[in-house]
Design an enzyme around this catalytic site. Structure first.
Site, PDB file in Angstrom:
ATOM      1  CG  ASP A 106     -25.093  -4.034 -38.397  1.00  0.00           C
ATOM      2  OD1 ASP A 106     -24.917  -3.560 -37.259  1.00  0.00           O
ATOM      3  OD2 ASP A 106     -26.204  -4.340 -38.868  1.00  0.00           O
TER       4      ASP A 106
HETATM    5  N1  URA Z   1     -29.428  -0.759 -39.286  1.00  0.00           N
HETATM    6  C1  URA Z   1     -28.877  -1.979 -39.333  1.00  0.00           C
HETATM    7  O1  URA Z   1     -29.558  -2.982 -39.209  1.00  0.00           O
HETATM    8  N2  URA Z   1     -27.559  -2.072 -39.535  1.00  0.00           N
HETATM    9  C2  URA Z   1     -26.755  -0.998 -39.712  1.00  0.00           C
HETATM   10  O2  URA Z   1     -25.561  -1.153 -39.918  1.00  0.00           O
HETATM   11  C3  URA Z   1     -27.338   0.269 -39.662  1.00  0.00           C
HETATM   12  C4  URA Z   1     -28.687   0.370 -39.444  1.00  0.00           C
END
Ligand code: URA
Length: 239
Positions: A106
């Protein structure tokens, strides 16, 4: 290896388009064994000739494997009209047009991101069937308890989504290590949300048997070593 036109050699390495390469040659930016290449039709053996662009050595390998310590605020994408992407952060000497991030972190997640042009390895690394575990460190807005560990171990259900059983280890009142081998959208955040905790910071520390290089500051990257390219697909896990 047979002699090949310099523009063909360079375009096969995806550093730039054929027309951009022609312009680079015309500008005198490409050298072969120390001499400036004058015309795009000139032929060289890519395996034995030392080619440079602006004095930087060009290395001829089909695949590149780059470990990036992704910083917060940057998109895990190859390109975006408005936002900065992880590909924008690559230093010029590692840039190739066919590189992409293998899986997404993310925008607000930091840590180990693999950037490669090897689609097969990326697919294997991401497929839950391959059992390549990814280790995250999550900070949460509330104190974590052994019941949370048990809930993760039992497998989390969240709306109509289910997540495979996952190991969690509490390392501070509101911080835990979590290991998953699926890569569903916002997976770690959703798993915590299902037990009533919000993730306030998330960092990926390890993929398969390869840990994030602690010498890489956020935004920096380096190529994987040969053994790490093998270990990235290892089934290793353990908190
Ligand atoms: N899980 C998440 O919620 N976000 C990420 O970036 C990676 C794994």
């Amino acid at each position: 290896m047979a002699l090949q036109r310099i523009d063909k050699i360079l375009s096969s390495q995806n550093i730039a388009s054929r027309s951009e390469i022609k312009a680079m040659v015309k500008a005198g930016r490409i050298c072969a064994d120390g001499s400036t290449v004058k015309r795009p039709e000139e032929k060289y053996d890519p395996e034995t000739t030392l080619l440079t662009l602006d004095g930087q050595e060009l290395r001829f390998r089909k695949y590149l494997y780059i470990m990036m310590n992704k910083p917060q605020g940057v998109l895990s994408a190859s390109n975006d009209k408005y936002a900065k992407t992880v590909i924008d952060l690559l230093p010029e000497e590692l840039y190739r047009r066919d590189l992409f991030p293998a899986g997404r972190l993310d925008k607000d997640t930091e840590g180990f991101l693999l950037i490669t042009n090897d689609g097969e390895l990326a697919h294997k690394m991401l497929s839950p069937k391959s059992h390549v575990y990814k280790l995250y460190e999550a900070t949460t807005d509330r104190t974590l308890h052994e019941e949370d560990v048990a809930a993760f171990r039992a497998g989390i259900r969240c709306g109509d989504q289910t997540f495979l059983p996952a190991d969690m280890k509490i390392i501070a009142p509101n911080k835990a290590l979590v290991e998953i081998c699926e890569g569903k959208f916002h997976q770690v955040k959703k798993m915590f949300s299902a037990v009533g905790a919000e993730v306030t910071a998330l960092k990926r520390l390890r993929i398969g048997g390869v840990s994030l290089d602690e010498h890489l500051p956020p935004g920096a990257c380096r190529e994987l070593k040969d053994q790490e390219i093998i270990d990235i697909l290892s089934h290793y896990h353990g908190l």
